[in-house]
Design a protein around this motif. Sequence first.
Motif, mmCIF file in Angstrom:
data_model
loop_
_atom_site.group_PDB
_atom_site.id
_atom_site.type_symbol
_atom_site.label_atom_id
_atom_site.label_comp_id
_atom_site.label_asym_id
_atom_site.label_seq_id
_atom_site.Cartn_x
_atom_site.Cartn_y
_atom_site.Cartn_z
ATOM 1 N N ALA A 1 -54.584 16.798 20.594
ATOM 2 C CA ALA A 1 -53.892 16.863 21.883
ATOM 3 C C ALA A 1 -52.990 15.656 21.987
ATOM 4 N N MET B 1 -60.060 28.130 19.311
ATOM 5 C CA MET B 1 -59.089 27.053 19.338
ATOM 6 C C MET B 1 -59.033 26.477 20.756
ATOM 7 N N ALA B 2 -59.212 25.182 20.872
ATOM 8 C CA ALA B 2 -59.218 24.522 22.167
ATOM 9 C C ALA B 2 -57.793 24.196 22.615
ATOM 10 N N SER B 3 -57.564 24.275 23.921
ATOM 11 C CA SER B 3 -56.268 23.882 24.467
ATOM 12 C C SER B 3 -56.207 22.356 24.528
ATOM 13 N N GLU B 4 -54.997 21.830 24.705
ATOM 14 C CA GLU B 4 -54.849 20.378 24.829
ATOM 15 C C GLU B 4 -55.634 19.851 26.029
ATOM 16 N N GLN B 5 -55.637 20.586 27.130
ATOM 17 C CA GLN B 5 -56.379 20.154 28.315
ATOM 18 C C GLN B 5 -57.880 20.114 28.037
ATOM 19 N N GLU B 6 -58.393 21.105 27.296
ATOM 20 C CA GLU B 6 -59.817 21.123 26.948
ATOM 21 C C GLU B 6 -60.172 19.948 26.040
ATOM 22 N N GLY C 1 -55.260 23.172 16.427
ATOM 23 C CA GLY C 1 -56.025 23.317 17.667
ATOM 24 C C GLY C 1 -57.056 22.225 17.874
ATOM 25 N N LYS C 2 -56.995 21.163 17.076
ATOM 26 C CA LYS C 2 -57.979 20.086 17.199
ATOM 27 C C LYS C 2 -57.322 18.761 17.552
ATOM 28 N N LEU D 1 -50.707 14.321 25.103
ATOM 29 C CA LEU D 1 -50.348 14.608 26.483
ATOM 30 C C LEU D 1 -49.649 13.436 27.148
#
Length: 167
Positions: free
Chosen positions: A158, A1-6, A155-156, A160
């Motif tokens: 973001a 699962m990717a972070s929002e920053q990633e 997790g897909k 921000l």
Amino acid sequence: MASEQEIAQRFWKSLRSDRTVMLGLPGIEGGHSQPMTAQLSTDEGPGQMWFFSSRETDFVRQLGNGGHAVAHFASKGHDLFASVDGFLEPRNDRDMIERLWNPFVAAWFKGGKTDPVLQLLRLEPQRLQVWLNEGSLSAGVKLLLGVDPKKSYAGKTADLELKRGNA
């Protein structure tokens, strides 16, 4: 699962590659979006988008001294979609024009970097929303296997809020 920053970093990397966005002025009556080529300046970080335009376009006239703008982006493979809300303003920064100038931009301006109609625009992003998209084949297989599509989408995305220099 990717972070929002990633996920955001993946957006900026994809934008550097594909560069075409639909840029619009939502607060302007009759405003519409139009395709524009985003130029990114490496020394200002990933959060700045620059666009070359002409003072003679309706878009630049409607923009005036600046205002709210939205840029929509879809990567070439449609594996990533994004929306950027921010403040767009005309800037005639000679140093930035020099840094961003390239043969594709030159083709639009007969007078070169000093063409009197040349208008450089700067988008200062304030909000970035990104959606990663699985291929329809992969999504279809998961659905056939009984995987809840909402769970597999976790997790897909973001969403921000950006500050100057943050992306």
